[in-house]
Enzyme design. Structure first.
Site, PDB file in Angstrom:
ATOM      1  N   HIS A   1       0.313  -0.679   0.294  1.00 34.80           N
ATOM      2  CA  HIS A   1       0.456   0.065   0.210  1.00 34.80           C
ATOM      3  C   HIS A   1       0.724   0.822   0.221  1.00 34.80           C
ATOM      4  O   HIS A   1       0.194   2.452   0.295  1.00 34.80           O
ATOM      5  CB  HIS A   1      -0.737  -0.326   1.189  1.00 34.80           C
ATOM      6  CG  HIS A   1      -1.561  -1.202   1.636  1.00 34.80           C
ATOM      7  ND1 HIS A   1      -2.734  -1.299   1.155  1.00 34.80           N
ATOM      8  CD2 HIS A   1      -1.413  -2.352   2.151  1.00 34.80           C
ATOM      9  CE1 HIS A   1      -3.289  -3.083   1.162  1.00 34.80           C
ATOM     10  NE2 HIS A   1      -2.834  -3.550   0.997  1.00 34.80           N
TER      11      HIS A   1
ATOM     12  N   LYS B   1      15.778  21.986 -11.493  1.00 37.04           N
ATOM     13  CA  LYS B   1      14.999  20.691 -12.159  1.00 37.04           C
ATOM     14  C   LYS B   1      15.579  19.947 -12.284  1.00 37.04           C
ATOM     15  O   LYS B   1      16.787  19.865 -13.065  1.00 37.04           O
ATOM     16  CB  LYS B   1      13.876  20.684 -12.657  1.00 37.04           C
ATOM     17  CG  LYS B   1      12.355  21.849 -12.267  1.00 37.04           C
ATOM     18  CD  LYS B   1      11.949  20.615 -10.983  1.00 37.04           C
ATOM     19  CE  LYS B   1      11.181  19.265 -11.243  1.00 37.04           C
ATOM     20  NZ  LYS B   1       9.853  19.617 -12.341  1.00 37.04           N
TER      21      LYS B   1
ATOM     22  N   GLU C   1       9.396   8.221 -17.180  1.00 35.57           N
ATOM     23  CA  GLU C   1       8.311   8.569 -17.302  1.00 35.57           C
ATOM     24  C   GLU C   1       7.872   8.663 -18.427  1.00 35.57           C
ATOM     25  O   GLU C   1       6.909   7.601 -18.856  1.00 35.57           O
ATOM     26  CB  GLU C   1       8.378  10.531 -17.090  1.00 35.57           C
ATOM     27  CG  GLU C   1       8.934  10.444 -15.985  1.00 35.57           C
ATOM     28  CD  GLU C   1       9.081  12.243 -15.863  1.00 35.57           C
ATOM     29  OE1 GLU C   1       7.405  12.874 -15.470  1.00 35.57           O
ATOM     30  OE2 GLU C   1      10.342  12.385 -15.493  1.00 35.57           O
TER      31      GLU C   1
ATOM     32  N   SER D   1      14.170  21.569 -16.614  1.00 36.46           N
ATOM     33  CA  SER D   1      13.499  22.114 -17.111  1.00 36.46           C
ATOM     34  C   SER D   1      13.419  23.682 -17.763  1.00 36.46           C
ATOM     35  O   SER D   1      14.473  24.333 -17.648  1.00 36.46           O
ATOM     36  CB  SER D   1      12.524  22.127 -15.522  1.00 36.46           C
ATOM     37  OG  SER D   1      11.224  23.614 -16.448  1.00 36.46           O
TER      38      SER D   1
END
Ligand code: ARG
Length: 493
Positions: A190, A317, A324, A311
């Site tokens: 979980h 970043k 991804e 970024s």
């Protein structure tokens, strides 16, 4: 002669056509050869430019050229062996194909939409090069069994490439698991801290998933490796063909047993995409974990800069773009599987033009898998764990609570009572802002008199993982045994 209900007698049909178009057949048809489609003899007018563009597949199926030619040469040799074409025809066909292979290889071959697809582009060029022998090649064959053969030949090669890449990724996982066999991290259920596990054990979970994927791919290959050629358009052919010979020459393990099925089903492509979709789903789970692990709050791993991007607006970043993107590419492969299933659904026997739509999803699935596998075989060895952060996280969530319950059971307490006692100890530790493993013997004894000084060994992270010492368990010795087994499996079951 009684006409069938759905077709008018041919004389009446021709008259109606002249009335419709205002033209007589032969006059309005393009001269055979240049510009006319191979099937144009039956038509009163050339196909419209828009329809030509709409129905042409050469833009994408030219990718099958090498396999189309391989299939054609095997077919021609069989035609010769069966006495259907002459030895000089076969020589001309082989000479023509040698030239075409060179033209395609050097980019000089001119692909034309007028010739619709890869088959007719190549056949027309062959005929231009060698004359009548080229026109004899299509004897005892149809584009329907030809395309089914081409796709199977092509896919079989791609499957072998993909199986090799998959082994590469699995080997990278084994290496990484070996390096990190004893590094301890929190295992989650979980997404909450559950029990300590070793990082090597975690990585090998993916080895197992990919191993099942590889077995599925191998099973798919056996069903791809069946020769449709000889089914002709749908019913077989009147010529004395030798299908076994063609199968042998092309390396097919067997010959399709039913001509209607052979030209029409694309289940082998669907099955391949199902393999691909499941593999990508498995990989997307690893991607999701890499992304989570790279979050500075967890900071469990780092990836070198070459797998990340920045970024354009936020200077700080550093994004895990590769995982991804792979997570995203999973969606398109799953989509291709759905597309092919839907394409096949409700198709009546036998071949339907719908099946031309199988190519692009199949091609894209193959390309996506090959790119993704290659990138991850390179990325996995570069996963650098941060053992301190992993350890800290594992020692903050009372991860050894189950170990304490097991300890009490071994001292004679029924498991349910042990569970209750430990739950109360955890509540106390929580209130104190300490981890269960940091409580003293005296504090722990408040919850059960059976607890002795030996309890602290069971409460350590090392003690916890080492105690799970059985096949499939997370103990470092088991991880090393699993690595030895995995290496054997990869070397060839
Ligand atoms: N381009 C077609 C395909 O991909 C080849 C077979 C065409 N057959 C036909 N009867 N139109 O399926």
């Amino acid at each position: 002669m009684a006409a069938k209900p759905i077709s008018r007698p041919s004389a009446a049909r021709a008259k109606a056509r002249v009335a419709r178009t205002g033209r007589k057949d032969a006059a309005s048809r393009p001269a055979p050869g240049k510009g006319a489609a191979a099937w144009s003899g039956r038509f009163a007018e050339p196909v419209s430019e828009r329809v030509k563009r709409y129905t042409a597949s050469v833009g994408f199926d030219k990718r099958l050229a090498a396999h189309d030619i391989r299939g054609s040469i095997a077919h021609a040799r069989m035609l010769r062996a069966a006495g259907i074409v002459s030895a000089s025809d076969l020589r001309a066909i082989e000479r023509g194909f040698a030239l075409i292979v060179r033209e395609i290889g050097s980019g000089r071959f001119i692909w034309s939409q007028d010739a619709e697809d890869v088959h007719m582009n190549i056949e027309q060029r062959l005929t231009a090069l060698v004359g009548d022998a080229g026109k004899r090649l299509h004897t005892a064959r149809s584009r329907n069994d030809q395309i089914a053969t081409d796709v199977r030949l092509w896919l079989r090669d791609e499957i072998d490439t993909i199986a090799g890449l998959l082994i590469g990724l699995q080997a990278a996982l084994i290496e990484a698991a070996e390096r990190h066999a004893a590094i301890i991290m929190p295992g989650f259920t979980h997404l909450q801290v559950a029990q300590p596990v070793t990082f090597g054990h975690h990585l090998l979970a993916y080895f197992e998933m990919f191993e099942r994927d590889r077995a599925r791919l191998a099973g798919c290959r056996t069903r791809v490796n069946v020769l449709p050629l000889g089914a002709a358009a749908l019913a077989g052919t009147t010529f004395p063909i030798d299908r076994e010979r063609v199968a042998r020459e092309l390396g097919f393990a067997s010959v399709a047993r039913n001509s209607l099925d052979a030209v029409s089903d694309r289940d082998f492509a669907i099955e391949f995409c199902a393999f691909g979709a499941l593999f990508m789903v498995h990989l997307s789970r690893l991607c999701e974990e890499l992304i989570l692990w790279m979050n500075p709050r967890l900071d469990f791993i780092s990836l070198p800069d070459r797998f990340c991007t920045g970024s354009s607006i936020m200077p700080q970043k550093r994004n895990p773009d590769v995982p991804e993107l792979a997570r995203g590419k999973c969606a398109r492969v799953v989509g291709h599987l759905m597309g092919l299933l839907t394409l096949m659904k409700s198709q009546p026997l036998a071949y339907n033009k719908d099946n031309q739509e199988d190519k692009e999803p199949l091609f894209d699935t193959v390309d996506t898998l090959k790119d993704t596998l290659a990138v991850f075989a390179e990325l996995v060895p570069c996963i650098t764990p941060n053992p301190d952060a992993m350890r800290r996280a594992a020692s903050e969530g009372h991860a050894t609570a189950t170990d304490l319950a097991d300890y009490l059971v071994k001292k004679g307490l029924p498991f349910r009572d042990a569970h209750e006692a430990v739950a109360r100890a955890v509540r106390f530790a929580e209130g104190e802002g300490r981890d269960l493993s940091a409580l003293t013997t005296a504090e722990l004894r408040r919850y059960s008199g059976r607890i002795g000084r030996d309890v602290h060994r069971t409460l350590t992270l090392e003690g916890s993982v080492a105690a799970r010492n059985h096949i499939g368990g997370t103990a470092p010795v088991q991880v090393r045994a699993a690595i030895r087994r995995a290496r054997k499996v990869l070397r060839g079951r």
